[in-house]
Design a protein around this motif. Structure first.
Motif, PDB file in Angstrom:
ATOM      1  N   TYR A 155       0.832  -1.205   0.000  1.00  0.00           N
ATOM      2  CA  TYR A 155       0.000   0.000   0.000  1.00  0.00           C
ATOM      3  C   TYR A 155       0.866   1.254   0.000  1.00  0.00           C
ATOM      4  CZ  TYR A 155       0.775   1.173   4.964  1.00  0.00           C
ATOM      5  OH  TYR A 155       1.327   1.552   6.168  1.00  0.00           O
ATOM      6  N   ASP A 156       0.251   2.352  -0.378  1.00  0.00           N
ATOM      7  CA  ASP A 156       0.897   3.656  -0.320  1.00  0.00           C
ATOM      8  C   ASP A 156      -0.041   4.608   0.416  1.00  0.00           C
ATOM      9  OD1 ASP A 156      -1.059   4.599  -2.199  1.00  0.00           O
ATOM     10  OD2 ASP A 156       0.176   3.805  -3.836  1.00  0.00           O
ATOM     11  N   HIS A 157       0.246   5.898   0.339  1.00  0.00           N
ATOM     12  CA  HIS A 157      -0.552   6.856   1.108  1.00  0.00           C
ATOM     13  C   HIS A 157      -1.511   7.657   0.239  1.00  0.00           C
ATOM     14  CE1 HIS A 157       0.985   6.700   5.339  1.00  0.00           C
ATOM     15  NE2 HIS A 157       1.791   5.863   4.719  1.00  0.00           N
ATOM     16  N   THR A 158      -1.903   7.101  -0.890  1.00  0.00           N
ATOM     17  CA  THR A 158      -3.011   7.685  -1.644  1.00  0.00           C
ATOM     18  C   THR A 158      -4.309   7.305  -0.938  1.00  0.00           C
ATOM     19  OG1 THR A 158      -3.160   5.739  -3.085  1.00  0.00           O
ATOM     20  CG2 THR A 158      -1.771   7.576  -3.825  1.00  0.00           C
ATOM     21  N   SER A 161      -5.625   3.718  -1.735  1.00  0.00           N
ATOM     22  CA  SER A 161      -4.820   2.640  -1.172  1.00  0.00           C
ATOM     23  C   SER A 161      -5.021   2.532   0.335  1.00  0.00           C
ATOM     24  CB  SER A 161      -3.341   2.868  -1.497  1.00  0.00           C
ATOM     25  OG  SER A 161      -2.556   1.743  -1.143  1.00  0.00           O
ATOM     26  N   THR A 184       5.204   2.173   1.102  1.00  0.00           N
ATOM     27  CA  THR A 184       6.166   2.933   0.308  1.00  0.00           C
ATOM     28  C   THR A 184       6.889   3.952   1.179  1.00  0.00           C
ATOM     29  OG1 THR A 184       4.400   4.458  -0.336  1.00  0.00           O
ATOM     30  CG2 THR A 184       4.925   2.692  -1.868  1.00  0.00           C
ATOM     31  N   ARG A 195       7.190  13.502   0.469  1.00  0.00           N
ATOM     32  CA  ARG A 195       6.090  12.785  -0.158  1.00  0.00           C
ATOM     33  C   ARG A 195       6.525  11.366  -0.467  1.00  0.00           C
ATOM     34  NH1 ARG A 195       6.771  12.014  -5.739  1.00  0.00           N
ATOM     35  NH2 ARG A 195       4.624  11.321  -5.859  1.00  0.00           N
ATOM     36  N   ARG A 196       5.551  10.493  -0.555  1.00  0.00           N
ATOM     37  CA  ARG A 196       5.796   9.105  -0.906  1.00  0.00           C
ATOM     38  C   ARG A 196       5.303   8.881  -2.334  1.00  0.00           C
ATOM     39  NH1 ARG A 196       5.920   6.100   4.189  1.00  0.00           N
ATOM     40  NH2 ARG A 196       5.446   7.540   5.884  1.00  0.00           N
ATOM     41  N   ALA A 198       3.547   7.083  -5.129  1.00  0.00           N
ATOM     42  CA  ALA A 198       2.501   6.071  -5.151  1.00  0.00           C
ATOM     43  C   ALA A 198       3.004   4.816  -5.856  1.00  0.00           C
ATOM     44  CB  ALA A 198       1.266   6.620  -5.861  1.00  0.00           C
ATOM     45  N   GLU A 201       3.022   4.771  -9.538  1.00  0.00           N
ATOM     46  CA  GLU A 201       4.038   5.544 -10.246  1.00  0.00           C
ATOM     47  C   GLU A 201       5.315   4.736 -10.461  1.00  0.00           C
ATOM     48  OE1 GLU A 201       4.771   9.134  -8.109  1.00  0.00           O
ATOM     49  OE2 GLU A 201       2.660   9.692  -8.004  1.00  0.00           O
ATOM     50  N   ARG A 282      -0.577  16.886  -5.647  1.00  0.00           N
ATOM     51  CA  ARG A 282      -0.184  15.544  -5.177  1.00  0.00           C
ATOM     52  C   ARG A 282      -1.257  14.959  -4.261  1.00  0.00           C
ATOM     53  NH1 ARG A 282       4.006  13.392  -8.134  1.00  0.00           N
ATOM     54  NH2 ARG A 282       5.631  14.953  -8.476  1.00  0.00           N
ATOM     55  N   GLY A 284      -3.237  12.355  -4.985  1.00  0.00           N
ATOM     56  CA  GLY A 284      -3.374  10.912  -5.113  1.00  0.00           C
ATOM     57  C   GLY A 284      -4.777  10.459  -5.456  1.00  0.00           C
TER      58      GLY A 284
END
Length: 320
Positions: A155-158, A161, A184, A195-196, A198, A201, A282, A284
């Motif tokens: 998972y990411d921080h969008t 997700s 991430t 920032r992380r 995604a 990306e 950004r 997401g």
């Protein structure tokens, strides 16, 4: 071990990752275009020469970059058929009825049947196979997890997700399986804020390196995520977003101020405004969500249509 992710793009990337070797696969394409009319023989000849010289150069450069990425890629420890995905975009629309409710199916239908370029949109015939594939992945997750097979969650921080992570925690709360997560890392800083990137990306060659960030999901965190998802389901807000490191219900107009802040004083094409919001803010979120909010801002008088178009993203608008 099951590899659980959220969204079709991430699923495709994780599925391709086990097949990465030290050779270049697929096709390399180079597109050179201009929005200026080639209305004189000199312009046509100049563009022809540029295209002939530039295309081979950019193709060779792309191939070298891809070869380097493949040579440096860390192998993954799973097979492609271990990759499954939960239904995406859970940050948008109703969630009270569960992941595969009719209300969620309507969200999927609206997404698949929308055409930003004015060409032929999808139909219900396109929706059903996709919906069945999502149901199959969900059933695979539940069946294999409840037999004790370990689950690794990517998972990411969008917002989508994070919603998937919370929903998965609720689904697996009683499953007798070990759960680990791959989160991430922070990659870059913009205006002093880290920032992380995604997962969507990233390419298949980058997935193996992310395994160094894998960690067990403690039971206390697991139960907290599941409880939070049930609260969000009860609230059933139009949108969900991360605020102060916490997934929160937000109103439909949550992103409107940011969209307006990216709109110039003069005219702009809808596609360009969407691109500015995606690149600068950004957030997401999906381009379709931004488009629908632009449409709402038009109806409320914040934007004016200067040049309508049958292709929604090609309409010219300006601030009122």
């Amino acid at each position: 071990m099951l590899q659980l992710c959220f969204g079709d793009s991430v699923k495709g990337t994780l599925t391709c990752a086990p097949h990465i070797g030290n050779t270049i696969g697929g096709a390399t394409a180079v597109v050179i275009s201009t929005d200026k009319p080639l209305d004189t023989p000199l312009k046509k000849a100049a563009f022809s020469v540029y295209r002939t010289l530039a295309a081979p150069f950019y193709k060779r450069r792309a191939q070298k970059q891809e070869a380097r990425r493949r040579a440096e890629a860390v192998p993954v420890d799973y097979e492609s058929n271990d990759v499954i995905a939960l239904l995406g975009d859970l940050n948008e629309g109703p969630i009270a009825g569960g992941l595969m409710s009719e209300a969620r199916k309507e969200v999927v239908r609206a997404w698949l049947c929308f055409s930003p370029h004015g060409d032929t949109a999808g139909t219900d015939a396109d929706v059903e196979p996709y919906w069945q594939a999502c149901q199959k992945d969900l059933q695979t997750l539940l069946t294999r997890a409840h037999t004790g097979e370990p689950v690794r969650i990517w998972y990411d921080h969008t917002p989508a997700s994070l919603c998937g992570l919370h929903a998965a925690a609720a689904l697996l709360e009683d499953a007798p399986c070990q759960i680990t997560v791959v989160e991430t890392p922070e990659l870059e800083t913009k205006n002093g804020v880290a920032r992380r990137a995604a997962l969507g990306e990233r390419g298949p060659t980058e997935m193996g390196a992310l395994l160094q960030y894998e960690r067990p999901l403690p039971d206390t965190d697991h139960h907290a995520l599941a409880a939070r998802w049930r609260s969000l389901q009860a609230e059933n807000a139009p949108l969900r977003a991360e605020q102060n490191h916490r997934l929160t219900s937000v109103p439909a107009g949550f992103y409107d101020a940011m969209i307006l802040s990216e709109a110039p004083a003069n005219e702009i094409m809808v596609a360009q405004l969407i691109g500015k919001v995606l690149a600068e803010c950004r957030l997401g979120i999906s381009d379709q969500l931004i488009y629908h909010r632009i449409e709402h801002l038009k109806r409320s008088g914040k934007f004016l249509s200067v040049q309508p178009s049958p292709a929604p993203y090609q309409e010219i608008i300006r601030r009122a």
